[in-house]
Design a protein around this motif. Sequence first.
Motif, short mmCIF file in Angstrom:
data_model
loop_
_atom_site.label_atom_id
_atom_site.label_comp_id
_atom_site.label_asym_id
_atom_site.label_seq_id
_atom_site.Cartn_x
_atom_site.Cartn_y
_atom_site.Cartn_z
N VAL A 74 -8.50 23.97 18.41
CA VAL A 74 -9.54 23.01 18.03
C VAL A 74 -10.21 23.45 16.73
N LEU A 75 -10.47 24.75 16.60
CA LEU A 75 -11.07 25.26 15.35
C LEU A 75 -10.12 25.06 14.18
N LEU A 76 -8.82 25.26 14.40
CA LEU A 76 -7.84 25.00 13.35
C LEU A 76 -7.84 23.53 12.97
N ALA A 77 -7.95 22.66 13.97
CA ALA A 77 -8.02 21.22 13.71
C ALA A 77 -9.29 20.88 12.93
N ALA A 78 -10.40 21.54 13.26
CA ALA A 78 -11.65 21.30 12.52
C ALA A 78 -11.51 21.73 11.07
N SER A 120 2.08 18.33 20.39
CA SER A 120 3.24 18.72 19.60
C SER A 120 3.95 19.90 20.24
N GLN A 121 5.21 20.10 19.88
CA GLN A 121 5.96 21.24 20.41
C GLN A 121 5.36 22.55 19.94
N VAL A 122 4.92 22.61 18.70
CA VAL A 122 4.33 23.84 18.17
C VAL A 122 3.07 24.20 18.95
N GLY A 123 2.20 23.22 19.18
CA GLY A 123 0.97 23.49 19.91
C GLY A 123 1.22 23.86 21.35
N LYS A 124 2.10 23.10 22.03
CA LYS A 124 2.39 23.38 23.43
C LYS A 124 3.03 24.75 23.61
N ALA A 125 3.86 25.16 22.65
CA ALA A 125 4.53 26.46 22.76
C ALA A 125 3.53 27.61 22.76
N PRO A 184 -2.28 31.12 17.46
CA PRO A 184 -3.46 30.33 17.10
C PRO A 184 -4.52 31.12 16.35
N LEU A 185 -4.74 32.37 16.76
CA LEU A 185 -5.72 33.20 16.06
C LEU A 185 -5.22 33.60 14.69
N VAL A 186 -3.97 34.03 14.60
CA VAL A 186 -3.41 34.47 13.32
C VAL A 186 -3.33 33.30 12.34
#
Length: 432
Positions: free
Chosen positions: A119-123, A151-156, A165-167
């Motif tokens: 969510v922060l990345l989306a923001a 998306s596949q990337v997010g679900k993975a 996600p942090l990196v």
Amino acid sequence: MNAPMTRSRSALLTAVAAVLGAAGAWWALRPAWQVPLPTGANLAEVRMQDFRDALYFPIREFLAGGNPYDPAVMFGNWPVRQGFNLYQPYHLVLHLPFALGDYHVGAVAYGLTSVLLLVLLAALAASRVRLRVPLPLALGTAVIAALLVFSQVGKAQLYLGQVNPLVALGAAGALALRSSSPRLASLALAVAWLKPQFGLPLTVLLLARGSRRVALTGTALAAAASLPVVALLVVRGGGIGPFLDAITANLANATGTDYGAVDSPTAQRVDVAAVFFRLTGWLPPGIEPAVLLGVLGVSAVLVRRLDALADTDSGFDTGAVADLLTGVAVVVAVVHQPGDVLLAVPAMAAAAVAWRRRRWRVAGLALVALAVPFLHLHVVDTAISAVLGGRASVTVDGVAVIAAWVLLVAFAVRATRTPRPAAADLSAGTTA
């Protein structure tokens, strides 16, 4: 009267996107509480395997007084399938809270934290879009976050319990904030250094783009955070010699696994060296360092030129493409997996809303290519495997990401070589 209606419509769309995103997140989080407790009998379990192998049990070994970087120690003491790769040592302290209690509690807490990071990345992506389009930040965040978790990337990230996600947030933050807030950008780069294959190429490209303070300070912060952990591991292990032996064994293990080796036909890798082997079956000696130097060399020259063009009144938002080229170069230069394109999401969003002129068509094609890993859902993978075989299904993402880098390079060469267009030409080009 129009303004309240606009706000009302925005609130409604935001709520719809948030509900859809929450449903997608709940669905993607199920592995965190459904996965069985790891044992020696279920090492092939894929759900939360990265949380198991790269976080929970390495930290448990660290807390027990051992060296998790030693593959023999990890395989001998814990139910893990993968060795603990060379994450920055501060990773063992940063993520310590997730390994203090029960495995399932830690897995669920880590999954929820990963959703928050997405969510922060989306923001961050929405804030970059908002610089060019008057889109409410809440609406943009909700829409992009929903797209990510579906998306596949997010679900993975959530299915495997990855640290990406942090990196990715760190890497994207370093790019987005390097000019407006160098201190925050430095801290973000230090986070990106958690995985050296992110930190190293990103630092090189930041130096090339003139962000010397961010590059050096971020790298220093990462080193300073890791040194105490390294010192503790050295003392525990009986000196620098045994510690270096463990690191050597770690590297040997990483380069010889079916899931990570450059010459593995099944490894989920998207860097140039690995994809070249998949396509040709040939692995030239020294290809990995050669690719690293080549990709970074070409990209460093071009992002510097794009930045220079962005500082003029050329009429082109080349800064967005410079960030995108930087992110994609990081991924294709050295060992990376499809999910690592997550770092490019904010730059993708910024470039997408800036793509409105004929001369941007090549950059637009690059965005289409970069969408492939996100759209590579299970049903798509099944179809590719049925028609082209399993080797093609693990290669298509890499081909697409490398194609995106090539297209961005072509755009950068053309944009920085072509004389600045006249205002009338620019105006005429906006219709495409």
